[in-house]
Design a protein around this motif. Sequence first.
Motif, PDB file in Angstrom:
ATOM      1  N   HIS A 117      73.987  52.508  73.098  1.00  0.00           N
ATOM      2  CA  HIS A 117      75.138  52.805  72.243  1.00  0.00           C
ATOM      3  C   HIS A 117      75.300  51.720  71.182  1.00  0.00           C
ATOM      4  N   CYS A 119      77.961  49.582  69.110  1.00  0.00           N
ATOM      5  CA  CYS A 119      79.365  49.195  69.196  1.00  0.00           C
ATOM      6  C   CYS A 119      79.545  47.796  68.635  1.00  0.00           C
ATOM      7  N   HIS A 139      84.886  48.756  69.335  1.00  0.00           N
ATOM      8  CA  HIS A 139      84.811  49.800  68.317  1.00  0.00           C
ATOM      9  C   HIS A 139      83.496  50.550  68.501  1.00  0.00           C
ATOM     10  N   ASN A 140      83.585  51.838  68.712  1.00  0.00           N
ATOM     11  CA  ASN A 140      82.383  52.677  68.807  1.00  0.00           C
ATOM     12  C   ASN A 140      81.874  52.926  67.402  1.00  0.00           C
ATOM     13  N   THR A 141      80.807  52.244  67.032  1.00  0.00           N
ATOM     14  CA  THR A 141      80.255  52.368  65.679  1.00  0.00           C
ATOM     15  C   THR A 141      79.125  53.390  65.607  1.00  0.00           C
ATOM     16  N   PRO A 145      79.692  59.661  71.930  1.00  0.00           N
ATOM     17  CA  PRO A 145      80.702  59.022  72.776  1.00  0.00           C
ATOM     18  C   PRO A 145      80.072  57.939  73.651  1.00  0.00           C
ATOM     19  N   LEU A 146      80.881  56.970  74.046  1.00  0.00           N
ATOM     20  CA  LEU A 146      80.407  55.948  74.964  1.00  0.00           C
ATOM     21  C   LEU A 146      81.457  55.696  76.041  1.00  0.00           C
ATOM     22  N   GLN A 247      86.698  55.740  77.826  1.00  0.00           N
ATOM     23  CA  GLN A 247      85.890  56.685  77.055  1.00  0.00           C
ATOM     24  C   GLN A 247      86.255  56.529  75.579  1.00  0.00           C
ATOM     25  N   LEU A 248      85.249  56.319  74.746  1.00  0.00           N
ATOM     26  CA  LEU A 248      85.490  56.148  73.307  1.00  0.00           C
ATOM     27  C   LEU A 248      84.682  57.152  72.509  1.00  0.00           C
ATOM     28  N   PRO A 250      83.145  58.673  68.910  1.00  0.00           N
ATOM     29  CA  PRO A 250      82.564  58.009  67.735  1.00  0.00           C
ATOM     30  C   PRO A 250      83.659  57.578  66.758  1.00  0.00           C
ATOM     31  N   HIS A 253      88.581  53.175  68.541  1.00  0.00           N
ATOM     32  CA  HIS A 253      88.805  51.788  68.932  1.00  0.00           C
ATOM     33  C   HIS A 253      89.553  51.734  70.264  1.00  0.00           C
TER      34      HIS A 253
END
Length: 264
Positions: A117, A119, A139-141, A145-146, A247-248, A250, A253
Amino acid sequence: MHVQTLMMEGAPAVQLQGPAGDTVTVLLRGAQVISWVDATGVERLYRSPLSPLDGPQPVRGGVPVIFPQFSGRGPMVRHGFARTSLWEWLPADAAGAEPPLVFRMQHAAHETPLWPHDCACTLTVALVPAGLRMTLAVHNTGSSPLSFHAALHTYLEVGDVARSTLTGVLPQGEVLSLAEPIDHLFESVPGPFALRSPASALDLVHEGFTDAVVWNPGPQAVIADLPAGGYARFLCVEAASVGVPVQLAPGAHWQGSQCLVTTA
């Protein structure tokens, strides 16, 4: 506030000093807080004298950043990669009343095949009146999803863990006795927590984190980088999100904070 860079036992670090004379020192490796000395000159965190600051093993003590995996709850290295990664210090504007130290770690999907992932993580460390506040943000960059665990694995100096107590993790204000070894995840505990020990009286407040982990290995544990009797000096009270992974989506934050406040 005064900020300086320094070498701590061969490891690069940044130190922030508050107007009252309190200090916090953070390694660039792992963005790990390794010292918090309050305004009275008392060290509030425990660090094992047998644990080198310059690696290659994680430092035992202070506040390791646990991300994106807690302990062995997944396929990666125990407690994830954040605590052994090199973080970047981002010098901040010192004009504010409480200018913090800010550190950043960027992770690309190809770096860890077991956690593919993109991030960016930041750790913000601030001296506040009679206290220390640490905030971890993710922050999921990436474009997918991560999911992750996160914790601030705080080693608190207690002097004698067997004569220490913790309230707030048990229901109805019950006191948690620490006379025996403990390794327990308390899920969905909002806090605040109150730690009372021969060495310190601290209140602990967390936001964003859902859980707390309380750990002390006890006298029978054999830990290579912990001196004989060292177990008695500390208690880990960790602000954590472990029971239900975060769970984040895309672009999304998340952040969680832990504030340690001296009461005596």
